[in-house]
Design a protein around this motif. Structure first.
Motif, mmCIF file in Angstrom:
data_model
loop_
_atom_site.group_PDB
_atom_site.id
_atom_site.type_symbol
_atom_site.label_atom_id
_atom_site.label_comp_id
_atom_site.label_asym_id
_atom_site.label_seq_id
_atom_site.Cartn_x
_atom_site.Cartn_y
_atom_site.Cartn_z
ATOM 1 N N GLY A 155 -4.020 -18.192 2.252
ATOM 2 C CA GLY A 155 -5.376 -18.819 2.094
ATOM 3 C C GLY A 155 -6.628 -17.535 1.320
ATOM 4 N N MET A 156 -6.165 -16.354 1.920
ATOM 5 C CA MET A 156 -7.205 -15.192 1.693
ATOM 6 C C MET A 156 -6.426 -14.203 0.751
ATOM 7 S SD MET A 156 -9.350 -12.619 3.883
ATOM 8 C CE MET A 156 -7.784 -11.710 4.140
ATOM 9 N N GLY A 157 -5.305 -14.120 0.938
ATOM 10 C CA GLY A 157 -4.907 -12.561 0.019
ATOM 11 C C GLY A 157 -3.779 -13.194 -1.038
ATOM 12 N N ILE A 158 -3.771 -12.096 -1.777
ATOM 13 C CA ILE A 158 -2.629 -12.281 -2.928
ATOM 14 C C ILE A 158 -2.043 -10.874 -3.236
ATOM 15 C CG2 ILE A 158 -4.275 -11.638 -4.701
ATOM 16 C CD1 ILE A 158 -2.548 -13.534 -6.837
ATOM 17 N N VAL A 159 -0.556 -10.910 -3.148
ATOM 18 C CA VAL A 159 0.174 -9.543 -3.231
ATOM 19 C C VAL A 159 1.004 -9.628 -4.417
ATOM 20 C CG1 VAL A 159 2.098 -8.348 -2.001
ATOM 21 C CG2 VAL A 159 0.575 -9.740 -0.532
ATOM 22 N N PHE A 160 1.118 -8.415 -5.164
ATOM 23 C CA PHE A 160 1.687 -8.267 -6.193
ATOM 24 C C PHE A 160 2.907 -7.147 -5.970
ATOM 25 C CE2 PHE A 160 -2.408 -9.548 -7.762
ATOM 26 C CZ PHE A 160 -2.140 -10.480 -8.866
ATOM 27 N N ARG A 161 3.764 -7.252 -6.600
ATOM 28 C CA ARG A 161 4.736 -6.119 -6.732
ATOM 29 C C ARG A 161 4.123 -5.250 -7.723
ATOM 30 N NH1 ARG A 161 9.719 -5.087 -9.763
ATOM 31 N NH2 ARG A 161 9.461 -7.082 -10.528
ATOM 32 N N ALA A 162 4.187 -3.878 -7.523
ATOM 33 C CA ALA A 162 3.358 -3.220 -8.493
ATOM 34 C C ALA A 162 4.005 -1.631 -8.400
ATOM 35 C CB ALA A 162 2.054 -2.808 -8.084
ATOM 36 N N ARG A 163 3.752 -1.028 -9.402
ATOM 37 C CA ARG A 163 4.212 0.675 -9.448
ATOM 38 C C ARG A 163 3.193 1.487 -9.552
ATOM 39 N NH1 ARG A 163 5.159 4.317 -13.682
ATOM 40 N NH2 ARG A 163 4.361 2.972 -14.945
ATOM 41 N N GLN A 164 3.148 2.212 -8.497
ATOM 42 C CA GLN A 164 1.787 3.350 -8.545
ATOM 43 C C GLN A 164 2.215 4.400 -9.646
ATOM 44 O OE1 GLN A 164 1.287 4.942 -4.603
ATOM 45 N NE2 GLN A 164 -0.780 5.882 -5.186
ATOM 46 N N ILE A 165 1.548 4.429 -10.647
ATOM 47 C CA ILE A 165 1.714 5.340 -11.814
ATOM 48 C C ILE A 165 1.690 6.703 -11.600
ATOM 49 C CG2 ILE A 165 1.163 5.825 -14.133
ATOM 50 C CD1 ILE A 165 -0.302 2.941 -14.157
ATOM 51 N N LEU B 273 2.548 8.175 -8.826
ATOM 52 C CA LEU B 273 3.798 8.893 -7.953
ATOM 53 C C LEU B 273 5.152 8.106 -8.513
ATOM 54 C CD1 LEU B 273 2.138 8.659 -4.353
ATOM 55 C CD2 LEU B 273 2.421 10.748 -5.982
ATOM 56 N N ASP B 274 4.941 7.259 -9.494
ATOM 57 C CA ASP B 274 6.071 6.579 -9.765
ATOM 58 C C ASP B 274 6.895 5.758 -8.717
ATOM 59 O OD1 ASP B 274 7.682 5.349 -11.945
ATOM 60 O OD2 ASP B 274 9.234 7.150 -11.658
ATOM 61 N N ARG B 275 6.207 5.233 -7.977
ATOM 62 C CA ARG B 275 6.853 4.708 -6.721
ATOM 63 C C ARG B 275 6.647 3.036 -6.626
ATOM 64 N NH1 ARG B 275 4.013 6.680 -1.267
ATOM 65 N NH2 ARG B 275 2.036 6.240 -1.804
ATOM 66 N N ARG B 276 7.423 2.159 -6.343
ATOM 67 C CA ARG B 276 7.445 0.690 -6.224
ATOM 68 C C ARG B 276 6.414 0.326 -5.051
ATOM 69 N NH1 ARG B 276 12.425 -2.912 -6.156
ATOM 70 N NH2 ARG B 276 12.781 -1.821 -8.298
ATOM 71 N N VAL B 277 5.487 -0.410 -5.071
ATOM 72 C CA VAL B 277 4.581 -0.661 -3.958
ATOM 73 C C VAL B 277 4.328 -2.096 -3.901
ATOM 74 C CG1 VAL B 277 3.593 1.772 -3.698
ATOM 75 C CG2 VAL B 277 2.496 -0.277 -5.177
ATOM 76 N N ALA B 278 3.741 -2.649 -2.626
ATOM 77 C CA ALA B 278 3.241 -3.764 -2.592
ATOM 78 C C ALA B 278 1.706 -4.050 -2.604
ATOM 79 C CB ALA B 278 3.706 -4.789 -1.472
ATOM 80 N N LEU B 279 0.909 -4.487 -3.494
ATOM 81 C CA LEU B 279 -0.343 -4.430 -3.634
ATOM 82 C C LEU B 279 -1.002 -5.509 -3.391
ATOM 83 C CD1 LEU B 279 -2.568 -2.133 -4.881
ATOM 84 C CD2 LEU B 279 -2.680 -3.559 -6.784
ATOM 85 N N LYS B 280 -1.909 -5.365 -2.228
ATOM 86 C CA LYS B 280 -2.480 -6.668 -1.820
ATOM 87 C C LYS B 280 -3.981 -6.686 -2.084
ATOM 88 C CE LYS B 280 -3.073 -9.685 2.517
ATOM 89 N NZ LYS B 280 -2.795 -10.012 3.701
ATOM 90 N N MET B 281 -4.628 -7.585 -2.459
ATOM 91 C CA MET B 281 -6.160 -7.728 -2.548
ATOM 92 C C MET B 281 -6.601 -9.082 -2.259
ATOM 93 S SD MET B 281 -6.098 -7.932 -6.803
ATOM 94 C CE MET B 281 -5.201 -6.455 -6.894
ATOM 95 N N ILE B 282 -7.999 -9.340 -2.234
ATOM 96 C CA ILE B 282 -8.504 -10.806 -1.894
ATOM 97 C C ILE B 282 -8.130 -11.577 -2.851
ATOM 98 C CG2 ILE B 282 -10.611 -11.936 -1.451
ATOM 99 C CD1 ILE B 282 -11.551 -9.298 0.087
#
Length: 619
Positions: free
Chosen positions: A154-164, A166-175
């Motif tokens: 209802g409020m958040g959205i999550v992306f599979r992302a790469r932190q450039i 550090l070249d690591r895979r992360v989950a990025l959450k935003m409104i």
């Protein structure tokens, strides 16, 4: 009949078109103008007003322009690659507030976080384009490359992302609503990040970074490659040992969160992530709340109902924020364990409202009744977590974890033993129905005075030598009958009447009818008038015995005293009715005063503890 229905519909529409504050007065006016429709109109208004509250745009978290139903549907959408720290849910998380619209959807209480400094909500501002143009992914956004959307609620959205960097895979959450987010959404989002940032446990998804880019707050977390518990359970229940092994580290993680002063408040299978080795991780602290000496924030207002109905404890379903504590999360852990063992949560229905009613009013079926393969000890652990009074559950999540560990090592579990405190608490404590007494407090005070006047007058008749049976019979019939009608009408004016109140009213009505019939029995047996008057105390004691079982064990004391009063009335018949009037009057006056004061305090806090009771009576 069609004309009657048409008239009801017209009146209801007219009533709902009024400003909210003017509706009760308008309702009273309509019931006076249309007495033949009064009862149906009251019931329809209760149902309609509650439905409007629960399913209005401001009650559920939704994106701008969503209808209430589409918002709920979107919150339940599933993504085939839902594997990050915001996985798609088994059920929609409910956010309902009984407060004014200006403080709904997670507004912060004064003194517990000030949302006045949050950016002003401006409908003309545009949300970020990638929230709509998902086909354009991957998308470079600051230090992150957004690869794919893996979950949204209802409020958040999550992306599979790469932190450039550090070249690591992360989950990025935003409104989810981007720059269209209002102040309350931003405050809740930041407080979720703050809550997660406080936690450090191997079974809680760790936070990497909190930041803001181009006015859009975000935080990044470890990306858990795998699935979630809800998806795992879609294939059916798990064996008892596997269930305990899976839930044990989750309980340890919650114990760590509680030690850091954080309540989760939305524990459910979809918020437990499983990596490729089967290790569970707690995620989604979007409804988290601070507790303990460090308490300074709250993500929802007093009187709010937040969480997922099938997994929320009764105190949370009733909107009683002040009563939440570690035991609330323990209930949710028990509901998850129940789901693991039998394949579905302890309570589920076709709607949020019906589910909340089950949570508040019903006890769950024993797991072994639904799945005979469930181990008896694990069933006891599960049912102890699901006790409606919070004091009868495990005190801390660590205690639950210890019992699960004892079960896995074939050692005795604490759920099989009860301390004296637990036994006494179970016997003399309030039940989950006791909240309805707030509706009766003032009426019980008046009832005690009516009862005293009735008994004193009757005792005066007896002392002055009045022997006519009709005088006594007429006085009690007129007095009790008139007061019963006044009492019930006053209660109905105060709001919808719950099922439990109807049960208590039947017991009370039966005792009053039996009191009047005593004079008839004396007449048939040709006994002197008031010979059977000691039976009045027996009737009163029996009524309080029933109330003790349904409402509060404290009424056992009232019942005992009334039973003892029977002997005193038989010993001193000249003042028997006076004794009964004083004792029974106090039995009503003392709890009536207590719950009247409690109801006033509840009203002053602006909370709405009987929200779910209103739901029940209006359906």
């Amino acid at each position: 009949m069609p004309d009657r229905d048409e008239q009801l519909a017209t009146l209801l529409n007219e009533l709902l078109d009024c400003p909210e504050l003017g509706q009760p007065a308008r309702l009273e006016s309509m019931t006076k103008d249309h007495p033949q429709l009064a009862e149906e109109l009251r019931q329809l208004w209760a149902t309609a007003s509650l439905t409007c509250d629960l399913f209005s745009d401001s009650s559920f978290s939704s994106t701008p322009g969503d209808s209430p139903l589409s918002a709920a549907a979107k919150a339940q959408e599933k993504s085939p690659s839902s594997r990050a720290s915001q996985p798609e849910g088994d059920q929609t998380t409910l956010i309902y507030s009984s407060r004014s619209p200006s403080n709904e959807s997670g507004a912060v209480d004064p003194g517990e976080g000030d949302s006045s400094t949050a950016p002003e909500h401006n409908p003309s501002r545009k949300s970020f384009p990638f929230l709509q143009l998902e086909d354009s992914l991957p998308w470079t956004w600051g230090d992150y490359e957004l690869i794919e959307e893996v979950g949204r609620g209802g409020m958040g959205i999550v992306f599979r992302a790469r932190q450039i960097s550090l070249d690591r895979r992360v989950a990025l959450k935003m409104i989810r609503s981007g720059e269209l987010a209002g102040p309350e959404e931003i405050v809740r989002f930041r407080q979720e990040a703050e809550a997660v940032g406080r936690l450090d446990h191997p079974n809680i998804v760790p936070l990497y970074e909190i930041g803001e880019l181009r006015g859009q707050p975000f935080f990044s977390m470890k990306f858990v490659e795998g699935t979630n518990l809800a998806q795992l359970l879609s294939h059916g229940p798990l064996p008892s040992r596997q269930a305990a092994e899976l839930l044990l580290p989750v309980c340890r993680g919650m114990a760590s969160a509680h030690q850091q002063g954080v309540l989760h408040r939305d524990l459910k299978p979809s918020n437990i992530l499983l990596d490729q080795e089967g290790t569970p991780f707690l995620s989604d602290f979007g409804l988290a709340k601070r507790i303990g000496p460090d308490k300074r924030i709250s993500l929802t207002g007093t009187g709010s109902i937040v969480g997922t109905p099938s997994y929320m404890p009764p105190e949370q379903a009733a909107g009683r924020r002040g009563k939440l504590g570690p035991a609330s999360d323990i209930y949710s852990l028990g509901a998850i364990l129940y789901h693991i063992l039998v394949g579905h949560p302890p309570f589920q229905a076709d709607s949020h409202v019906d589910t909340i009613l089950l949570v508040l009013e019903q006890d769950p079926l024993p797991p072994r009744l639904l799945n005979p393969q469930v181990d008896p000890d694990l069933e006891l652990i599960c049912l102890k977590c699901l006790q409606k009074p919070s004091e009868l559950r495990y005190e801390m999540a660590e205690d639950l974890a210890q019992d699960l560990e004892n079960f896995l090592h074939s050692e005795p579990i604490s759920a099989r033993s009860s301390s004296w405190r637990q036994i006494i608490g179970r016997l003399f404590g309030e039940t989950h129905h006791a909240g309805v007494l707030e509706n009766w407090g003032l009426l019980w005070i008046w009832h005690s005075l009516v009862l005293l006047v009735l008994c004193v007058t009757t005792n005066y008749f007896h002392v002055t030598g009045v022997e006519s049976r009709f005088a006594y019979l007429g006085w009690w019939t007129l007095g009790l009958g008139t007061w019963a009608m006044i009492f019930w009408n006053l209660r109905r004016r105060a709001g919808p009447i719950t099922f439990v109140e109807r049960q208590i009213a039947h017991v009370w009505g039966a005792s009053m009818l039996a009191s009047v019939l005593l004079y008839v029995v004396e007449w048939q047996l040709k006994l002197p008038v008031l010979t059977l008057s000691p039976v009045l105390a027996i009737l009163g004691g029996t009524a309080f015995l029933v109330k003790a079982a349904i409402l509060s064990g404290r009424f056992y004391f009232h019942a005992t005293i009334l039973f003892a009063t029977t002997l005193a009335m038989a010993q001193w018949p000249q003042i028997g009715l006076l004794l009964f009037g004083i004792i029974c009057g106090l039995a009503f006056f003392i709890p009536g005063l207590k719950y009247y004061i409690q109801a006033k305090h509840t009203k002053e806090r602006g909370s709405k503890p009987a929200v779910a009771d209103l739901v029940q009576s209006s359906l």
